[in-house]
Design an enzyme around this catalytic site. Structure first.
Site, short mmCIF file in Angstrom:
data_model
loop_
_atom_site.label_atom_id
_atom_site.label_comp_id
_atom_site.label_asym_id
_atom_site.label_seq_id
_atom_site.Cartn_x
_atom_site.Cartn_y
_atom_site.Cartn_z
N LYS A 180 62.01 82.25 -24.01
CA LYS A 180 62.42 83.60 -24.40
C LYS A 180 62.55 83.67 -25.91
O LYS A 180 62.93 82.69 -26.53
CB LYS A 180 63.76 83.97 -23.75
CG LYS A 180 63.81 83.79 -22.24
CD LYS A 180 63.15 84.92 -21.51
CE LYS A 180 63.07 84.61 -20.00
NZ LYS A 180 62.42 85.62 -19.20
N LYS A 206 58.30 76.74 -19.31
CA LYS A 206 57.10 77.45 -18.88
C LYS A 206 56.88 78.70 -19.69
O LYS A 206 57.81 79.29 -20.23
CB LYS A 206 57.18 77.79 -17.39
CG LYS A 206 58.11 78.93 -17.03
CD LYS A 206 58.07 79.23 -15.52
CE LYS A 206 56.90 80.09 -15.11
NZ LYS A 206 57.02 81.49 -15.55
N ASP A 208 55.90 82.64 -19.83
CA ASP A 208 56.17 83.73 -18.91
C ASP A 208 54.85 84.35 -18.48
O ASP A 208 53.78 84.00 -18.99
CB ASP A 208 57.13 84.74 -19.52
CG ASP A 208 58.23 85.13 -18.52
OD1 ASP A 208 57.92 85.11 -17.31
OD2 ASP A 208 59.35 85.43 -18.93
N GLU A 209 54.94 85.29 -17.50
CA GLU A 209 53.71 85.80 -16.89
C GLU A 209 52.82 86.54 -17.88
O GLU A 209 51.60 86.50 -17.73
CB GLU A 209 54.06 86.70 -15.69
CG GLU A 209 54.57 88.11 -16.02
CD GLU A 209 55.99 88.14 -16.56
OE1 GLU A 209 56.63 87.08 -16.59
OE2 GLU A 209 56.44 89.22 -16.98
N HIS A 298 52.93 81.97 -10.90
CA HIS A 298 53.97 82.94 -11.20
C HIS A 298 53.65 84.18 -10.38
O HIS A 298 52.55 84.71 -10.48
CB HIS A 298 53.96 83.24 -12.70
CG HIS A 298 55.11 84.09 -13.14
ND1 HIS A 298 56.07 83.63 -14.00
CD2 HIS A 298 55.46 85.35 -12.82
CE1 HIS A 298 56.97 84.59 -14.20
NE2 HIS A 298 56.62 85.64 -13.50
N LYS A 338 68.82 87.61 -11.40
CA LYS A 338 68.68 89.02 -11.77
C LYS A 338 67.62 89.71 -10.94
O LYS A 338 67.57 90.93 -10.89
CB LYS A 338 68.32 89.12 -13.26
CG LYS A 338 66.95 88.54 -13.58
CD LYS A 338 66.51 88.76 -15.01
CE LYS A 338 65.12 88.16 -15.22
NZ LYS A 338 64.60 88.39 -16.56
#
Lengths: 445, 141
Positions: A180, A206, A208-209, A298, A338
């Site tokens: 992030k 990893k 992210d998508e 993912h 979340k």
């Protein structure tokens, strides 16, 4: 169940094949007496018929539209062994507590499907039927796939056992986090986050998508800096580390190119997004087999069709298809987190996959947002994990003693103490949308 | 540095009482416990030296602790790990592995970067201890 006025299959061939329009049940797509064969593919749909549409006729229509039927009688059926090719709806039950919704069971003969092709399976089972006008909504809830069919797929390229043997990591969940912020970091800054998280104690980081090859970070730069982070952290800890390099791209040619670069840099794992499509997933799975690579998937985009209970495809089914298509990892959701996920249902997805990898999205923010820095955040996670595993193995009840176990570890581990002080009370306490409505009824097994 | 292989390396070194409790857990699962030792702890060194065979028929943690004591005495200044092997169908692999002895000093690994075409690097890890002495003399105090 079955209403007395439900149309029955017309057995007289002259009447059955007279030009014109018949009810689907009259055409032979409903058969309450049908006993599914071991080799049949079975599907359970949740259907919501339009006002005034008989549920059995609606179930027959689902069977018809997902196999041989069209809206009218065709004489060319008689050139085939059409009774066999017709899918048969054979059971229907109202959904408990959901007015106007029905579970319907449909059986398909094995010969309706091409071997080793999820594209073919999905084109049949979810190809037409979800747009069918007499249904207000339709959801594919579950499938039973016969062994003979399953064996035409190669499955995950690596598997849990070999993945753990390659990493030499056993006896605890693997710990990972997504980098992030998702967008905007340069390759050099992004690799820094990878390095810090792995150095601090995570096993994997990893992409992210939606990290692909945007102007702020081209893919080659990302790959180069991430592998610097991975190798540096591995050398400093004496432990295998990895970063899921997202190779999702606009064409297969480009995906192969990125996969090969990841391999040449020594990465042990690549990832793709669900939105690349079933055929691309199967192709990448084959590539991974040929190149000693773990494949992470993912599940980007699945929420568009898995989340609403009355329409779409349950993630349970997506998990089964992905297992056939051949991915080693997939996001099955977190029991706490979340994103959408009912704890009981999520447990069921894990059972489908026998996935022992734990990856919680909370770890992403919880690692990177740690007040003492990313390494400390990763260390806090790893210490908490190992302390809990140790305690569980000692026979302690980690559900009730968990907070005490963590508090004890926090006495000697300052990063964990800081994490508990910051997030100790955070919960994501929203009601899940996708909970199970099925109520098992007693049966003579 | 501290090598963080095994499932409890982020915790303080386990006491023998704690080790026995973990062994007991492994035996309760029906796993066979084995001891292995090495002075080449590279993460890709799959085959550590076996301290005898996996103890397939042993059901008492005290037996493992006795073997551990003997292994430590015969191999001071090495890494020793306890592996628990599960022979049930579908696993047939190690299910748990943790370090139960470390050398006094752990010098760790050097990351070697070989520059190749473009910006590409070929990475390799070299153990300082392995580089300086042959097997058996690497971690001598």
């Amino acid at each position: 169940m079955g209403a007395a006025d439900t149309p029955q299959q017309i057995l007289d061939p002259k009447k059955r094949y007279q030009a014109g329009v018949l009810k689907y049940a009259q055409m032979g797509y409903w058969n309450a007496d049908y006993a599914p064969k071991d080799t049949d593919v079975l599907a359970v749909f949740r259907i919501t018929p339009q006002e005034g549409v008989d549920p059995i006729e609606a179930a027959a229509a689902v069977a018809g539209e997902s196999s041989t039927a069209t809206w009218t009688v065709v004489w060319t059926d008689r050139l085939t062994a059409c009774d066999m090719y017709r899918a048969k709806a054979y059971r229907i039950e109202p959904v408990p507590g959901q007015e106007g919704q029905y579970f319907c069971w449909v059986a398909y003969d094995l010969d309706l499907f091409e071997e080793g092709s999820i594209a073919n399976l999905t084109a049949s089972i979810i190809g037409n039927v979800f747009s069918f006008k007499p249904l207000r909504a339709c959801r594919l809830e579950d499938m039973r796939l016969p062994v003979a069919y399953v064996k035409t797929f190669r499955g995950p390229p690596t598997g849990i056992v070999v993945e753990r043997e390659r990493l030499e990591k056993y006896g605890r969940p693997l710990l990972g986090a997504t980098m992030k912020p998702k967008l905007g970091l340069s390759g050099k800054n992004y690799g820094r986050v990878v390095y810090e998280a792995l150095r601090g104690g995570l096993d994997f980081t990893k992409d992210d998508e939606n990290i692909n090859s945007q102007p702020f970070m081209h893919w080659r730069d990302r790959f180069l800096y991430c592998m610097e982070g991975v190798n540096q952290a591995a050398a400093q800890t004496g432990e295998s580390k990895g970063h899921y390099l997202n190779i999702t791209a606009g064409t297969m040619e480009e995906m192969y190119k990125r996969a090969e670069f990841a391999r040449d840099l020594g990465s042990c794992i690549v990832m793709i997004d669900l939105i690349v499509g079933w055929t691309a997933i199967q192709s990448m799975s084959n590539w991974c087999r040929d190149n000693d690579m773990i494949l992470h998937l993912h599940r980007a985009g699945h929420g568009t069709y898995t989340r609403q209970k009355n329409h779409g495809v349950s993630f349970r089914v997506i998990a089964k298809w992905l297992r056939l298509a051949g991915v080693d990892h997939l996001h099955a959701g977190t029991a706490v987190g979340k994103l959408e996920g009912d704890p009981m249902t999520v447990q069921g997805f894990y059972n489908v996959c026998r996935d022992t990898v734990t990856k919680q999205d909370l770890f992403g923010g919880g690692t990177i947002g740690h007040p003492m820095g990313i390494q400390a955040g990763a260390t806090a996670n790893r210490v908490a994990l190992e302390a809990m595993v140790l305690a569980r193995n000692e026979g302690r009840d980690i559900a009730s003693e968990g907070p005490q176990i963590l508090a004890d570890a926090a006495r000697w581990c300052q990063p964990l103490r800081a994490a508990l002080d910051t997030w100790g009370d955070i919960t994501f306490n929203y009601t899940s949308t996708d909970t199970s409505d099925f109520v098992p009824t007693a049966s003579v097994a | 540095m501290r090598i963080t292989q095994g499932c409890f390396s982020f915790l303080p070194d386990l006491t023998d009482t704690q080790i026995a409790a973990q062994v007991n857990y492994c035996l309760e699962q029906g796993w066979a416990v084995a001891l292995e030792f090495t002075d080449d702890p590279h993460p890709r060194n799959t085959y550590w030296n076996m301290w005898g065979l996996p103890m397939f028929d042993l059901r008492d943690p005290a037996g493992v602790m006795g073997e551990l004591k003997a292994c430590r005495e015969a191999n001071p200044e090495t890494y020793v790990r306890i592996n628990a092997f599960d022979s049930t169908k579908g696993w047939e692999t190690v299910r748990m592995s943790f370090i139960v002895q470390r050398p006094t000093a752990e010098p760790g690994f050097r990351l070697v970067r070989q520059e190749t075409q473009g910006r590409m690097l070929r990475y390799t890890m070299e153990s300082y201890a392995v580089g300086r002495a042959p097997e058996g003399a690497r971690y001598a105090p």
